[in-house]
Design a protein around this motif. Structure first.
Motif, PDB file in Angstrom:
ATOM      1  N   ILE A 100      -4.800   5.978   3.382  1.00  0.00           N
ATOM      2  CA  ILE A 100      -3.768   5.251   2.644  1.00  0.00           C
ATOM      3  C   ILE A 100      -2.422   5.698   3.199  1.00  0.00           C
ATOM      4  O   ILE A 100      -2.142   6.900   3.264  1.00  0.00           O
ATOM      5  N   VAL A 101      -1.603   4.726   3.611  1.00  0.00           N
ATOM      6  CA  VAL A 101      -0.263   5.008   4.118  1.00  0.00           C
ATOM      7  C   VAL A 101       0.711   4.113   3.361  1.00  0.00           C
ATOM      8  O   VAL A 101       0.477   2.916   3.218  1.00  0.00           O
ATOM      9  N   ALA A 102       1.797   4.704   2.867  1.00  0.00           N
ATOM     10  CA  ALA A 102       2.824   3.943   2.155  1.00  0.00           C
ATOM     11  C   ALA A 102       4.190   4.494   2.565  1.00  0.00           C
ATOM     12  O   ALA A 102       4.421   5.696   2.485  1.00  0.00           O
ATOM     13  N   VAL A 103       5.080   3.598   3.009  1.00  0.00           N
ATOM     14  CA  VAL A 103       6.381   4.026   3.516  1.00  0.00           C
ATOM     15  C   VAL A 103       7.468   3.121   2.964  1.00  0.00           C
ATOM     16  O   VAL A 103       7.322   1.905   2.944  1.00  0.00           O
ATOM     17  N   ASN A 104       8.563   3.731   2.497  1.00  0.00           N
ATOM     18  CA  ASN A 104       9.775   2.959   2.225  1.00  0.00           C
ATOM     19  C   ASN A 104      10.917   3.646   2.958  1.00  0.00           C
ATOM     20  O   ASN A 104      10.679   4.488   3.816  1.00  0.00           O
ATOM     21  N   THR A 105      12.136   3.326   2.644  1.00  0.00           N
ATOM     22  CA  THR A 105      13.262   3.878   3.411  1.00  0.00           C
ATOM     23  C   THR A 105      13.567   5.338   3.101  1.00  0.00           C
ATOM     24  O   THR A 105      14.264   5.991   3.875  1.00  0.00           O
ATOM     25  N   GLY A 110       7.647   4.818  -6.560  1.00  0.00           N
ATOM     26  CA  GLY A 110       8.781   4.321  -5.797  1.00  0.00           C
ATOM     27  C   GLY A 110       8.416   3.471  -4.594  1.00  0.00           C
ATOM     28  O   GLY A 110       9.283   3.111  -3.801  1.00  0.00           O
ATOM     29  N   ILE A 111       7.154   3.145  -4.451  1.00  0.00           N
ATOM     30  CA  ILE A 111       6.684   2.345  -3.311  1.00  0.00           C
ATOM     31  C   ILE A 111       6.357   0.931  -3.794  1.00  0.00           C
ATOM     32  O   ILE A 111       5.739   0.747  -4.832  1.00  0.00           O
ATOM     33  N   ALA A 112       6.756  -0.064  -3.021  1.00  0.00           N
ATOM     34  CA  ALA A 112       6.395  -1.456  -3.318  1.00  0.00           C
ATOM     35  C   ALA A 112       4.996  -1.730  -2.776  1.00  0.00           C
ATOM     36  O   ALA A 112       4.594  -1.176  -1.749  1.00  0.00           O
ATOM     37  N   GLU A 113       4.266  -2.604  -3.447  1.00  0.00           N
ATOM     38  CA  GLU A 113       2.885  -2.885  -3.053  1.00  0.00           C
ATOM     39  C   GLU A 113       2.764  -3.352  -1.602  1.00  0.00           C
ATOM     40  O   GLU A 113       1.842  -2.968  -0.884  1.00  0.00           O
ATOM     41  N   LYS A 156       4.285  -2.381   0.873  1.00  0.00           N
ATOM     42  CA  LYS A 156       4.506  -1.266   1.792  1.00  0.00           C
ATOM     43  C   LYS A 156       3.303  -0.330   1.872  1.00  0.00           C
ATOM     44  O   LYS A 156       3.373   0.728   2.485  1.00  0.00           O
ATOM     45  N   ILE A 157       2.186  -0.721   1.249  1.00  0.00           N
ATOM     46  CA  ILE A 157       0.975   0.096   1.237  1.00  0.00           C
ATOM     47  C   ILE A 157      -0.024  -0.480   2.225  1.00  0.00           C
ATOM     48  O   ILE A 157      -0.298  -1.675   2.217  1.00  0.00           O
ATOM     49  N   LYS A 158      -0.556   0.367   3.078  1.00  0.00           N
ATOM     50  CA  LYS A 158      -1.592  -0.026   4.034  1.00  0.00           C
ATOM     51  C   LYS A 158      -2.821   0.845   3.799  1.00  0.00           C
ATOM     52  O   LYS A 158      -2.709   2.052   3.600  1.00  0.00           O
ATOM     53  N   ILE A 159      -3.980   0.202   3.856  1.00  0.00           N
ATOM     54  CA  ILE A 159      -5.244   0.883   3.601  1.00  0.00           C
ATOM     55  C   ILE A 159      -6.154   0.645   4.795  1.00  0.00           C
ATOM     56  O   ILE A 159      -6.278  -0.482   5.271  1.00  0.00           O
ATOM     57  N   ASP A 160      -6.799   1.692   5.275  1.00  0.00           N
ATOM     58  CA  ASP A 160      -7.713   1.570   6.403  1.00  0.00           C
ATOM     59  C   ASP A 160      -9.084   2.086   5.989  1.00  0.00           C
ATOM     60  O   ASP A 160      -9.254   3.263   5.701  1.00  0.00           O
ATOM     61  N   LEU A 161     -10.044   1.169   5.936  1.00  0.00           N
ATOM     62  CA  LEU A 161     -11.431   1.498   5.632  1.00  0.00           C
ATOM     63  C   LEU A 161     -12.284   0.685   6.593  1.00  0.00           C
ATOM     64  O   LEU A 161     -12.364  -0.525   6.487  1.00  0.00           O
ATOM     65  N   GLU A 162     -12.877   1.369   7.544  1.00  0.00           N
ATOM     66  CA  GLU A 162     -13.696   0.682   8.535  1.00  0.00           C
ATOM     67  C   GLU A 162     -15.124   0.570   8.027  1.00  0.00           C
ATOM     68  O   GLU A 162     -15.535   1.306   7.130  1.00  0.00           O
ATOM     69  N   ASN A 163     -15.887  -0.375   8.605  1.00  0.00           N
ATOM     70  CA  ASN A 163     -17.293  -0.501   8.252  1.00  0.00           C
ATOM     71  C   ASN A 163     -18.010   0.822   8.486  1.00  0.00           C
ATOM     72  O   ASN A 163     -17.751   1.512   9.459  1.00  0.00           O
ATOM     73  N   ASP A 172       2.573   0.131 -11.751  1.00  0.00           N
ATOM     74  CA  ASP A 172       3.360   1.296 -12.178  1.00  0.00           C
ATOM     75  C   ASP A 172       3.232   2.483 -11.220  1.00  0.00           C
ATOM     76  O   ASP A 172       3.118   3.623 -11.651  1.00  0.00           O
ATOM     77  N   GLY A 173       3.229   2.201  -9.915  1.00  0.00           N
ATOM     78  CA  GLY A 173       3.185   3.269  -8.930  1.00  0.00           C
ATOM     79  C   GLY A 173       1.823   3.891  -8.697  1.00  0.00           C
ATOM     80  O   GLY A 173       1.711   4.910  -8.017  1.00  0.00           O
ATOM     81  N   VAL A 174       0.775   3.300  -9.269  1.00  0.00           N
ATOM     82  CA  VAL A 174      -0.581   3.832  -9.078  1.00  0.00           C
ATOM     83  C   VAL A 174      -1.437   2.782  -8.376  1.00  0.00           C
ATOM     84  O   VAL A 174      -1.583   1.655  -8.853  1.00  0.00           O
ATOM     85  N   LEU A 175      -1.984   3.173  -7.230  1.00  0.00           N
ATOM     86  CA  LEU A 175      -2.905   2.330  -6.479  1.00  0.00           C
ATOM     87  C   LEU A 175      -4.319   2.647  -6.949  1.00  0.00           C
ATOM     88  O   LEU A 175      -4.712   3.811  -7.004  1.00  0.00           O
ATOM     89  N   GLU A 176      -5.062   1.611  -7.303  1.00  0.00           N
ATOM     90  CA  GLU A 176      -6.459   1.785  -7.707  1.00  0.00           C
ATOM     91  C   GLU A 176      -7.340   0.969  -6.770  1.00  0.00           C
ATOM     92  O   GLU A 176      -7.178  -0.240  -6.640  1.00  0.00           O
TER      93      GLU A 176
END
Length: 98
Positions: free
Chosen positions: A55-60, A36-39, A41-48, A83-87
């Motif tokens: 992984i953070v994903a937010v909709n209404t 149910g999340i749009a691409e 709306k996905i944020k990924i944080d990976l530092e050096n 299809d709702g799966v982040l790889e």
């Protein structure tokens, strides 16, 4: 690729998504189910030299957050969402465990 500009909605319950980490030798593959999340709306944080990825994903109506421990140093290689799966594919920079 960071979560610093992404706000968590405090009125929504945070769900930890089902995640799988697969060690493929030179690469780590992470699968996260985000139905149910749009691409965008996905944020990924990976530092050096990171030992974790966020992984953070937010909709209404719902929000997901997952912090995954990484067993070795990695760098971002590829992201795919279908299809709702982040790889995520992460390349090991030092294959020996930290």
């Amino acid at each position: 690729m960071g979560t610093e500009n992404f706000k968590i909605n405090k009125t929504l319950k945070t769900i930890e998504p089902v995640t799988t980490v697969i060690d493929e030798g030179k690469f780590l593959r992470i699968l996260a189910e985000l139905p149910g999340i749009a691409e965008e709306k996905i944020k990924i944080d990976l530092e050096n030299r990171a030992t974790s990825i966020t992984i953070v994903a937010v909709n209404t109506v719902k929000q997901f957050k997952s912090v995954i421990t990484i067993p070795c140093e990695v760098r971002f290689s590829k992201k795919q969402f279908s299809d709702g799966v982040l790889e995520l594919t992460l390349e090991k920079t030092n294959p020996a465990p930290l």
